[in-house]
Design a protein around this motif. Structure first.
Motif, PDB file in Angstrom:
ATOM      1  N   GLU A  98       0.909  -1.047  -0.112  1.00 46.81           N
ATOM      2  CA  GLU A  98       0.002  -0.005  -0.073  1.00 46.81           C
ATOM      3  C   GLU A  98       0.963   1.283   0.203  1.00 46.81           C
ATOM      4  OE1 GLU A  98      -2.265  -0.519   3.559  1.00 46.81           O
ATOM      5  OE2 GLU A  98      -0.472   0.049   5.002  1.00 46.81           O
ATOM      6  N   TRP A  99       0.322   2.343  -0.628  1.00 45.49           N
ATOM      7  CA  TRP A  99       1.001   3.610  -0.551  1.00 45.49           C
ATOM      8  C   TRP A  99       0.800   4.233   0.795  1.00 45.49           C
ATOM      9  CZ3 TRP A  99       4.024   5.089  -4.211  1.00 45.49           C
ATOM     10  CH2 TRP A  99       3.791   4.379  -5.502  1.00 45.49           C
ATOM     11  N   VAL A 100       1.774   4.796   1.204  1.00 43.23           N
ATOM     12  CA  VAL A 100       1.916   5.579   2.589  1.00 43.23           C
ATOM     13  C   VAL A 100       2.579   6.766   2.473  1.00 43.23           C
ATOM     14  CG1 VAL A 100       1.762   3.267   4.056  1.00 43.23           C
ATOM     15  CG2 VAL A 100       4.021   4.252   3.535  1.00 43.23           C
ATOM     16  N   ASN A 101       2.123   7.793   3.389  1.00 43.18           N
ATOM     17  CA  ASN A 101       3.064   9.079   3.691  1.00 43.18           C
ATOM     18  C   ASN A 101       3.992   8.809   5.090  1.00 43.18           C
ATOM     19  OD1 ASN A 101       2.816  10.546   1.668  1.00 43.18           O
ATOM     20  ND2 ASN A 101       0.848  11.392   2.267  1.00 43.18           N
ATOM     21  N   HIS A 102       5.366   8.772   4.699  1.00 47.44           N
ATOM     22  CA  HIS A 102       6.024   8.991   5.970  1.00 47.44           C
ATOM     23  C   HIS A 102       6.164  10.146   6.337  1.00 47.44           C
ATOM     24  CE1 HIS A 102       9.701   8.534   8.230  1.00 47.44           C
ATOM     25  NE2 HIS A 102       9.481   7.054   8.400  1.00 47.44           N
ATOM     26  N   PRO A 103       6.084  10.498   7.812  1.00 48.34           N
ATOM     27  CA  PRO A 103       6.147  12.015   8.098  1.00 48.34           C
ATOM     28  C   PRO A 103       7.324  12.668   7.789  1.00 48.34           C
ATOM     29  CG  PRO A 103       6.213  10.297  10.070  1.00 48.34           C
ATOM     30  CD  PRO A 103       5.968   9.598   8.684  1.00 48.34           C
ATOM     31  N   LYS A 104       8.467  12.079   7.732  1.00 43.07           N
ATOM     32  CA  LYS A 104       9.745  12.755   7.228  1.00 43.07           C
ATOM     33  C   LYS A 104      10.136  12.363   5.870  1.00 43.07           C
ATOM     34  CE  LYS A 104      14.764  12.635   8.741  1.00 43.07           C
ATOM     35  NZ  LYS A 104      15.688  12.260   9.643  1.00 43.07           N
ATOM     36  N   TYR A 105       9.979  11.151   5.216  1.00 38.66           N
ATOM     37  CA  TYR A 105      10.506  11.000   4.084  1.00 38.66           C
ATOM     38  C   TYR A 105       9.388  10.950   2.960  1.00 38.66           C
ATOM     39  CZ  TYR A 105      14.366   9.323   6.763  1.00 38.66           C
ATOM     40  OH  TYR A 105      15.569   9.306   7.627  1.00 38.66           O
ATOM     41  N   GLY A 106       8.261  11.065   3.295  1.00 37.24           N
ATOM     42  CA  GLY A 106       7.165  11.415   2.092  1.00 37.24           C
ATOM     43  C   GLY A 106       6.718  10.268   1.722  1.00 37.24           C
ATOM     44  N   LYS A 107       6.086  10.129   0.471  1.00 35.63           N
ATOM     45  CA  LYS A 107       5.453   9.183  -0.321  1.00 35.63           C
ATOM     46  C   LYS A 107       6.249   7.947  -0.443  1.00 35.63           C
ATOM     47  CE  LYS A 107       2.539   7.945  -4.579  1.00 35.63           C
ATOM     48  NZ  LYS A 107       2.193   8.738  -5.419  1.00 35.63           N
ATOM     49  N   GLN A 108       5.734   6.777  -0.079  1.00 35.50           N
ATOM     50  CA  GLN A 108       6.576   5.396  -0.292  1.00 35.50           C
ATOM     51  C   GLN A 108       5.533   4.532  -0.559  1.00 35.50           C
ATOM     52  OE1 GLN A 108       8.180   4.671   3.614  1.00 35.50           O
ATOM     53  NE2 GLN A 108      10.302   6.247   3.332  1.00 35.50           N
ATOM     54  N   PHE A 109       6.122   3.212  -1.095  1.00 37.73           N
ATOM     55  CA  PHE A 109       5.240   2.205  -1.148  1.00 37.73           C
ATOM     56  C   PHE A 109       5.592   1.128  -0.429  1.00 37.73           C
ATOM     57  CE2 PHE A 109       3.775  -1.699  -3.318  1.00 37.73           C
ATOM     58  CZ  PHE A 109       2.472  -1.626  -3.463  1.00 37.73           C
ATOM     59  N   LYS A 110       4.841   0.726   0.592  1.00 40.07           N
ATOM     60  CA  LYS A 110       5.242  -0.324   1.644  1.00 40.07           C
ATOM     61  C   LYS A 110       4.599  -1.644   1.036  1.00 40.07           C
ATOM     62  CE  LYS A 110       4.875  -1.070   6.568  1.00 40.07           C
ATOM     63  NZ  LYS A 110       3.995  -0.824   7.927  1.00 40.07           N
ATOM     64  N   PHE A 111       5.606  -2.451   0.982  1.00 39.71           N
ATOM     65  CA  PHE A 111       5.151  -3.941   0.536  1.00 39.71           C
ATOM     66  C   PHE A 111       5.371  -4.964   1.518  1.00 39.71           C
ATOM     67  CE2 PHE A 111       9.643  -3.352  -0.724  1.00 39.71           C
ATOM     68  CZ  PHE A 111      10.077  -4.765  -0.499  1.00 39.71           C
ATOM     69  N   ASP A 112       4.542  -6.024   1.593  1.00 42.58           N
ATOM     70  CA  ASP A 112       4.782  -6.981   2.395  1.00 42.58           C
ATOM     71  C   ASP A 112       4.827  -8.413   1.685  1.00 42.58           C
ATOM     72  OD1 ASP A 112       1.863  -7.617   1.494  1.00 42.58           O
ATOM     73  OD2 ASP A 112       0.987  -6.917   3.466  1.00 42.58           O
ATOM     74  N   ALA A 113       4.719  -8.550   0.200  1.00 45.22           N
ATOM     75  CA  ALA A 113       5.087  -9.470  -0.356  1.00 45.22           C
ATOM     76  C   ALA A 113       5.624  -8.988  -1.660  1.00 45.22           C
ATOM     77  CB  ALA A 113       3.635 -10.348  -0.735  1.00 45.22           C
ATOM     78  N   TYR A 114       6.562  -9.883  -2.273  1.00 46.21           N
ATOM     79  CA  TYR A 114       6.971  -9.592  -3.594  1.00 46.21           C
ATOM     80  C   TYR A 114       7.209 -11.091  -4.313  1.00 46.21           C
ATOM     81  CZ  TYR A 114      11.644 -11.199  -2.257  1.00 46.21           C
ATOM     82  OH  TYR A 114      12.794 -11.828  -1.877  1.00 46.21           O
ATOM     83  N   THR A 115       7.303 -10.686  -5.778  1.00 45.40           N
ATOM     84  CA  THR A 115       7.527 -12.069  -6.585  1.00 45.40           C
ATOM     85  C   THR A 115       8.778 -11.456  -7.619  1.00 45.40           C
ATOM     86  OG1 THR A 115       5.563 -12.976  -6.371  1.00 45.40           O
ATOM     87  CG2 THR A 115       6.859 -13.753  -8.250  1.00 45.40           C
ATOM     88  N   PRO A 116       9.894 -12.129  -7.750  1.00 51.53           N
ATOM     89  CA  PRO A 116      10.709 -11.686  -8.879  1.00 51.53           C
ATOM     90  C   PRO A 116      10.493 -11.699 -10.189  1.00 51.53           C
ATOM     91  CG  PRO A 116      11.932 -13.151  -7.207  1.00 51.53           C
ATOM     92  CD  PRO A 116      10.341 -13.248  -7.047  1.00 51.53           C
ATOM     93  N   VAL A 117      10.609 -10.921 -11.113  1.00 55.93           N
ATOM     94  CA  VAL A 117      10.034 -10.891 -12.442  1.00 55.93           C
ATOM     95  C   VAL A 117      11.066 -11.001 -13.432  1.00 55.93           C
ATOM     96  CG1 VAL A 117       8.602  -9.833 -14.300  1.00 55.93           C
ATOM     97  CG2 VAL A 117       8.020  -9.793 -11.815  1.00 55.93           C
ATOM     98  N   TYR A 118      11.184 -11.951 -14.389  1.00 58.38           N
ATOM     99  CA  TYR A 118      12.279 -12.041 -15.479  1.00 58.38           C
ATOM    100  C   TYR A 118      12.284 -10.344 -16.127  1.00 58.38           C
ATOM    101  CZ  TYR A 118      12.572 -17.142 -14.988  1.00 58.38           C
ATOM    102  OH  TYR A 118      12.710 -18.417 -14.671  1.00 58.38           O
ATOM    103  N   PRO A 119      13.374 -10.092 -16.454  1.00 61.22           N
ATOM    104  CA  PRO A 119      13.519  -8.618 -17.034  1.00 61.22           C
ATOM    105  C   PRO A 119      13.187  -8.982 -18.757  1.00 61.22           C
ATOM    106  CG  PRO A 119      15.573  -9.664 -16.412  1.00 61.22           C
ATOM    107  CD  PRO A 119      14.649 -10.548 -15.839  1.00 61.22           C
ATOM    108  N   ASN A 120      12.746  -7.987 -19.125  1.00 59.06           N
ATOM    109  CA  ASN A 120      12.492  -8.057 -20.700  1.00 59.06           C
ATOM    110  C   ASN A 120      13.187  -6.906 -21.687  1.00 59.06           C
ATOM    111  OD1 ASN A 120      11.499  -5.639 -20.125  1.00 59.06           O
ATOM    112  ND2 ASN A 120       9.337  -6.326 -20.020  1.00 59.06           N
ATOM    113  N   THR A 121      14.270  -6.448 -21.007  1.00 60.42           N
ATOM    114  CA  THR A 121      15.208  -5.698 -21.920  1.00 60.42           C
ATOM    115  C   THR A 121      16.523  -6.447 -21.990  1.00 60.42           C
ATOM    116  OG1 THR A 121      16.116  -4.470 -20.074  1.00 60.42           O
ATOM    117  CG2 THR A 121      14.023  -3.634 -20.933  1.00 60.42           C
ATOM    118  N   ILE A 122      17.255  -6.086 -23.239  1.00 61.65           N
ATOM    119  CA  ILE A 122      18.508  -6.832 -23.198  1.00 61.65           C
ATOM    120  C   ILE A 122      19.470  -6.549 -21.993  1.00 61.65           C
ATOM    121  CG2 ILE A 122      20.580  -6.821 -24.682  1.00 61.65           C
ATOM    122  CD1 ILE A 122      18.149  -7.892 -26.104  1.00 61.65           C
ATOM    123  N   ASN A 123      19.664  -5.279 -21.785  1.00 58.48           N
ATOM    124  CA  ASN A 123      20.747  -5.041 -20.507  1.00 58.48           C
ATOM    125  C   ASN A 123      20.055  -5.736 -19.341  1.00 58.48           C
ATOM    126  OD1 ASN A 123      22.107  -3.324 -21.942  1.00 58.48           O
ATOM    127  ND2 ASN A 123      20.981  -1.553 -21.611  1.00 58.48           N
ATOM    128  N   GLY A 124      18.530  -5.609 -18.976  1.00 65.66           N
ATOM    129  CA  GLY A 124      18.153  -6.365 -17.775  1.00 65.66           C
ATOM    130  C   GLY A 124      18.398  -7.879 -17.901  1.00 65.66           C
TER     131      GLY A 124
END
Length: 732
Positions: free
Chosen positions: A66-92
């Motif tokens: 969820e998006w949150v507002n930190h009182p000092k650092y401002g807008k952040q996305f605080k996540f509690d789950a993630y999944t690695p994704v294969y990159p789709n660019t040559i460099n990636g």
């Protein structure tokens, strides 16, 4: 980063995808990470915060949070789950393949593969690996390695997602997949408690978290049975061989939070299934000993084998030997003069089938061993010497001139920890001398006794004033107290030993007297540096290791020993500090909360029979290959390769616990002794730490803490039945 407040405009949970562009902070212990990511649909880089295992710049992640507002650092996305994704660019794609994640592919090979196949690279590796033959310089064998590693990595990602969904560190994913393969998620869903037995490093508490998330109830029979076994295993780690029935019920009840009747039913079921053994209690008082099956077999077997060995007729080739004459010949040959108690010990070893020699350093144990072995050797008897650890075996060889080995090697262990030598394939020998016998636990003693031929003589040598074995039991002490075999106690310090302050102070500590505490300027081999604050002690340790002992090769010859793992003077904190100060090498890998670098001093922390390394072995990291995903460690007599997911078998060893140092001696030891370690301060602990030093012992701390340790002679009693079984007061 401070407290986080929800942004009232963005209360809904959401999913998004982003590529990590920079990492602001990542805690190697917890995995908590703050990073800046390029998020689809956002004009500027976004701060993301949450737990990621080994984050890297270039990682593409599907995030849930969820998006949150930190009182000092401002807008952040605080996540509690993630999944690695294969990159789709040559460099990636190039960065992903060259990151070391896929075994067999390094940065250069990654470039060649992507140059050949471009955005179809992943499709080729996964479904058309034969096409990799077109890549210049790639061997057939490597193609198979890459294909398998890629498929494994894909399934491991699924396991990672499953674990992450149940709040379990994804660091376990590789090990779980290796054990269960494509059935990992299915098997864990059916019974997560199987992890306790199958995966090193995962115990009941971790399995219980998964079970709770899946929906297992607190009183689920699988949970209660696993919990009882966990309680028993913890008792084993504290040295107990068994636990009284009522006490086990009480401890398991308190731990699991279920009714006594449910725990009692679980114990009865475990006994019926032969996972545990509940012995009879004629008094019906609830003190029935409850054993893990293996420990019961080993304790009963040790008593039976030892009694039979002790009752046999003495060494076949020493019958009718004039012992006094032979002892005199050995004295002349070795240019020694045995003291009366030493002469008595030698004579007893020639007249008895089993005996114990016990005494502190400097009391002549080595001279006795050398003399006994010399007599048997003169009479054409085969002499076998061994010890629980490699260091102790090496020291025995150097001191006596007779080749010595570890007990494990003597018994010819094989894959899976099975010993080739036992009652069906016994060892060949007439005299078996076992040094550092106080370190031998119940399981190892039984394994050794099974392999000793019935005609042989067994001499156990040890110091009962040291800490007992790390494993369950108090074997040497129980054998002595059973009084079924003769025991020689050595107390007199010989003249040469009296010149060592280490030995003199060790005896003072053992006798309940304060050691003589003199500073580094005393010219003695025992120093005391008074410091009371942990930070000052840490600075003093660093100064000793980097300046004072600079010419002693401190990495190899100086060992820091401490009573505890946690706290500012525990092994974890001191290892991190010493690694930073003593090893400037930047080439390394991070696994979990540990960082491993080339040049690090490391210790094996579990027996690994396949690799021929054992709990307590110390070595140095000589190579880290991220392409092959291997670390190479040079131990004293071998080189061992570890895959990266096996690194939880290794811990940094700049500093170890005093318990782990048993059976080893070092040219110099440094021991912090502070009141903050109050719970661990005991006479036998201080005595064991001091007697690890060969040429120099340095205590750093307060006289008050030293005094507490010296006065505290309360030895924690262990539940063992060996003494009574040997004495014949309980049934086998």
């Amino acid at each position: 980063m401070g407290n986080v407040e929800k942004n009232s405009e963005n209360l809904l949970r959401t999913s998004l995808q982003g590529e990590i562009k920079s990492i602001t902070y990542s805690d190697t212990t917890t995995g908590w990470t703050a990073a800046r990511a390029d998020i689809q649909g956002e004009k500027h880089l976004v701060v993301i915060v949450g737990t990621i295992l080994h984050p890297k710049v270039g990682d593409i992640l599907d995030l849930e949070g969820e998006w949150v507002n930190h009182p000092k650092y401002g807008k952040q996305f605080k996540f509690d789950a993630y999944t690695p994704v294969y990159p789709n660019t040559i460099n990636g794609i190039t960065a992903y393949l060259g990151s070391g994640l896929i075994r067999g592919i390094g940065p250069e090979l990654a470039k060649r593969i992507v140059k050949m196949f471009g955005k179809d690279t992943f499709e080729v590796i996964e479904n058309k690996p034969d096409l990799l033959r077109k890549v210049p310089g790639i061997a057939e064998k490597r193609i198979d390695i890459i294909s398998k590693a890629f498929k494994d990595q894909k399934e491991i990602r699924n396991v990672m997602v499953f674990l992450k969904g149940h709040s379990i560190s994804t660091g376990y994913a590789t090990k779980i997949y290796k054990r269960y393969g494509n059935d990992s998620i299915k098997l864990l869903t059916e019974n997560p408690y199987r992890l306790c037995e199958d995966i090193f490093g995962i115990g009941f508490l971790t399995a219980d978290k998964i079970a709770e998330r899946i929906g297992f109830s607190d009183d689920n029979p699988l949970r209660v049975k696993s919990g009882v076994l966990y309680v028993m295993s913890q008792l084993g780690k504290n040295g107990h061989v068994y636990c009284p029935f009522n006490e086990l019920i009480e401890k398991a009840d308190e731990f699991l939070g279920v009714s006594t009747s449910i725990v009692r039913d679980a114990v009865i079921t475990l006994a019926r299934e032969k996972h545990i053994v509940v012995e009879r209690d004629e008094s019906n008082s609830g003190t029935n000993p409850v054993y893990e099956k293996m420990l019961h077999v080993c304790e009963c077997g040790t008593a039976e084998k030892l009694r039979k060995l002790a009752a046999g007729s003495n060494g076949l080739r020493l019958n009718k030997v004039d012992l006094q004459k032979v002892i005199a010949e050995v004295e002349k040959e070795k240019k020694i003069k045995l003291a009366p108690e030493q002469r008595q010990a030698v004579q007893t070893a020639c007249e008895s089938k089993v005996m114990v020699i016990t005494g502190s350093p400097g009391t002549g144990k080595t001279t006795i061993i050398e003399s006994i072995a010399g007599i048997y050797n003169r009479k054409k008897c085969k002499v076998i010497m061994c010890a629980p650890t490699g260091r102790a075996a090496k020291r025995m060889t150097e001191a006596t001139g007779f080749r010595s080995s570890t007990i494990h090697r003597l018994l010819e262990y094989t894959r899976g920890g099975i010993f080739q030598r036992d009652e069906h394939n016994p060892l060949e020998g007439d005299l078996f001398v076992v040094d550092e016998a106080s370190m031998i636990d119940t399981i190892l003693m039984y394994s050794l006794l099974k392999a000793i031929p019935i005609h042989a003589t067994l001499v156990l040598v040890g110091d009962i004033y040291q800490l007992p074995s790390v494993g369950p039991g108090n074997v040497l002490k129980d054998i002595i107290e059973s009084k079924i075999v003769p025991t020689v106690y050595l107390a007199r310090i010989f003249r040469q030993a009296k010149e060592s302050s280490i030995i003199v102070n060790a005896h003072r500590i053992n006798g309940g007297e304060m050691p003589v505490l003199e500073g580094p300027g005393s010219g003695r081999d025992f120093w005391f540096i008074e410091q009371t604050e942990p930070e000052a002690i840490r600075e003093t340790i660093i100064k000793l290791m980097t300046e004072t002992f600079k010419n002693r090769n401190p990495m190899e010859n100086c060992q820091v020993l401490t009573p505890m793992h946690k706290g500012p003077l525990g092994t974890e904190a001191l290892n991190d500090l010493l690694q930073e100060k003593l090893n400037a090498n930047e080439i390394g890998v991070v696994r979990g909360f540990r960082k491993y670098k080339i040049g690090d001093k490391v210790m094996q922390i579990k027996n690994n029979y396949d690799k021929d390394v054992f709990n307590g072995d110390i070595g140095f990291i000589t190579k880290i290959d991220t392409e092959e995903q291997e670390i190479r460690v040079k131990f004293e007599d071998k080189v061992v390769n570890y895959e990266l997911d096996e690194l939880d078998e290794l811990m940094l060893a700049y500093c170890t616990t005093i318990h782990k140092a048993q059976g080893s001696e070092y040219p110099a030891v440094i021991v912090p002794v502070v009141t903050q370690h109050y719970i661990m301060l005991a006479r036998n602990l201080l005595y064991t730490g001091v007697t690890r030093g060969e040429k120099l012992v340095v205590l750093i701390g307060s006289k008050k803490a030293v005094g507490i340790a010296v006065k505290n002679n309360r030895v924690l009693q262990r539940y063992t039945g060996l003494k009574d079984r040997l004495a014949g007061t309980v049934d086998q």
